[in-house]
Design an enzyme around this catalytic site. Sequence first.
Site, mmCIF file in Angstrom:
data_model
loop_
_atom_site.group_PDB
_atom_site.id
_atom_site.type_symbol
_atom_site.label_atom_id
_atom_site.label_comp_id
_atom_site.label_asym_id
_atom_site.label_seq_id
_atom_site.Cartn_x
_atom_site.Cartn_y
_atom_site.Cartn_z
ATOM 1 N N SER A 20 -58.464 -23.903 -12.050
ATOM 2 C CA SER A 20 -58.517 -23.339 -10.912
ATOM 3 C C SER A 20 -57.423 -21.839 -11.168
ATOM 4 O O SER A 20 -56.231 -22.054 -11.413
ATOM 5 C CB SER A 20 -58.049 -24.001 -9.629
ATOM 6 N N GLY A 77 -58.572 -20.551 -6.034
ATOM 7 C CA GLY A 77 -58.568 -21.389 -4.677
ATOM 8 C C GLY A 77 -59.044 -20.416 -3.674
ATOM 9 O O GLY A 77 -58.566 -19.291 -3.573
ATOM 10 N N ASN A 102 -56.751 -28.296 -2.946
ATOM 11 C CA ASN A 102 -55.295 -27.756 -3.636
ATOM 12 C C ASN A 102 -54.450 -28.287 -2.828
ATOM 13 O O ASN A 102 -54.056 -27.586 -1.781
ATOM 14 C CB ASN A 102 -55.338 -26.351 -3.992
ATOM 15 N N CYS A 110 -50.273 -25.948 -4.413
ATOM 16 C CA CYS A 110 -49.707 -24.693 -4.889
ATOM 17 C C CYS A 110 -48.286 -24.574 -4.225
ATOM 18 O O CYS A 110 -47.790 -24.655 -3.146
ATOM 19 C CB CYS A 110 -50.684 -23.572 -3.985
ATOM 20 N N ILE A 170 -51.709 -31.993 -13.908
ATOM 21 C CA ILE A 170 -50.847 -31.457 -12.757
ATOM 22 C C ILE A 170 -51.261 -30.094 -12.585
ATOM 23 O O ILE A 170 -51.532 -29.245 -13.396
ATOM 24 C CB ILE A 170 -49.599 -31.868 -13.133
ATOM 25 N N THR A 176 -48.901 -26.602 -11.362
ATOM 26 C CA THR A 176 -47.790 -25.936 -12.140
ATOM 27 C C THR A 176 -46.315 -26.747 -11.586
ATOM 28 O O THR A 176 -46.475 -27.139 -10.670
ATOM 29 C CB THR A 176 -47.537 -24.525 -11.866
ATOM 30 N N GLY A 221 -48.524 -23.613 -19.129
ATOM 31 C CA GLY A 221 -48.565 -23.209 -20.489
ATOM 32 C C GLY A 221 -48.187 -24.545 -21.292
ATOM 33 O O GLY A 221 -47.681 -25.477 -20.652
#
Lengths: 300, 271
Positions: free
Chosen positions: A18, A43, A124, A127, A188, A190, A214
């Site tokens: 997402s 989202g 979610n 966030c 996971i 971020t 990343g």
Amino acid sequence: MSVEIGGLKLKNPVMTASGTFGYGEEYADYVDLNQLGAIVVKGLSLKPRLGNPPPRIMETAGGMLNAVGLQNVGVDVFIKEKLPFLRQYDVAVIANIYGESTLEYSQVAKKLSQAEGVHALEVNVSCPNVKKGGLSFGSDPKAAAEVTRRVKAETHLPVIVKLTPNVTDIAAIAQSVEEAGADAVSLINTLTGMAIDLKTRTPHLKNITGGLSGPAIKPVALRMVWQVAQRVAIPVIGIGGIMTVEDALEFMIAGAKAVQIGTANFINPHATIEIIDGIRHYLQNNKIKNINDIVGTLRT
Amino acid sequence: MAKDIYIGEVAANEEIQIDYFLMKVTLPSDFTEPLPGQFVMIRIAGLHDPFLSRPISIYSYTRGKSNCAIELLYRVVGKGTQILAGLIKGSQVEISGPLGGSYSIDHQKKNIVFIAGGIGIAPLSLLAEALCRKASYSAAAMTFYLGAQTADAVVGLNRLRKLCYNLTVCTDDGSLGQKALVTKAFQKDIKKYSPSDTVIYACGPKAMVQSLSKILDGKYLCQVSLEERMACGVGACVGCVVAVKDGQGKPAYKRVCADGPVFDLQQIIWE
């Protein structure tokens, strides 16, 4: 190659993460969407969200920070304007949902459950870039369970809960949402981070902090997937810095039944397809008939 | 599936002024002809550091018998451009594009005014060329105001002279042309251009664009190409946004890559 996540059958274990694949249309020129295991859309909240002021992104060593703040068109516009596009394709669509309150989560879940062409929900609770909701639900086992229950009560669709790594014990949260009825967990999201401009001594992001993604976060993600997979019986979806087929396979061996490809899409729009092809070759070369046979086969 | 990621070959990569580089990249012939204002995402094939591709505006496009070529004009400002600057002839780069929207040229205005700051000359040169070619504007109908901090930062002047005869060059320190900000030089001439007969195309640093916005005061049709840090270049990451007024005049964040990079100046909301 097919896997099953909470009753939802996917043609392969590779999904988009997402927030990294828009609503599918942004990458439709680059990727044959029919080939994907699933598309997890950006989202969605009850009302459209403006998102955070720019600058929103910053490159870091082996990754990037973002603080987009869940800018999105809102669930109604998504159903009316974005979903018809996705219905043209033979691909599972997973709607990622967000709320500032448990009520908002359940309202968004209800609307999406009534829409044609949504195959699962990803909740979610992780966030890091919004003031209300998001992370605050995901960092408390009780709150995460409550959101899960409220969403489950509104939907017949499989419910995946997306977990944050910004906690002391991610497996405890995973267990808690499993008990509350979650059909799967994905992890996971971020890791919170920041970067500073030396010339001006100001943060590179207007939001000051952002979420790191990343390849830089892959070892952390892999460790968490491994820990969670040992503690829950529901499927685990691995996310975090997957760039190549080797990365994806590591997650599956650690216990992930499926994987999501995120930031890799930005630097290689063909990443998902290359990983799907790569898994197919790996299975052929190693004479493995069923992809599920490698899930959780880590030897320790 | 129309779009590919192209492997391009660096045909030339010269430092034309200190810190300013002109790179020519040869691409397969199916690379779509870019429209003025469009950009490419470029990265060094196989290299993951720097992590993200870099968005660079397309400066020129030429079609050969078996391939085509684009030129990119860029300034070394950080790690990404530093590494690009080190590429030698024959190096491989990954290019996706052309991306984004373009300047609109289908209007019938008598006067065409370009206002460029520094490297902002790149998309406007391609635009001037397109206007000469496609919309058959004569070089005399177009006026170009080009500004930079110093003479060392004035790039692309010789090529521009062939496209545009009415050319005003200014530098902050007076080392080339007028000693003035480019927006001030334009402001001195503004009476020559009536709002109903004029279209203004701009590209340059934020301060220049913001000052232009004040000078024009919403009275002129002005299209401006913006620059932002980008991750994906195709509208997916929503990282490169700019605050604009939407259709109903309400604030919204638009993506520079996919909704721009060219915007109507009047739409932009300044902090």
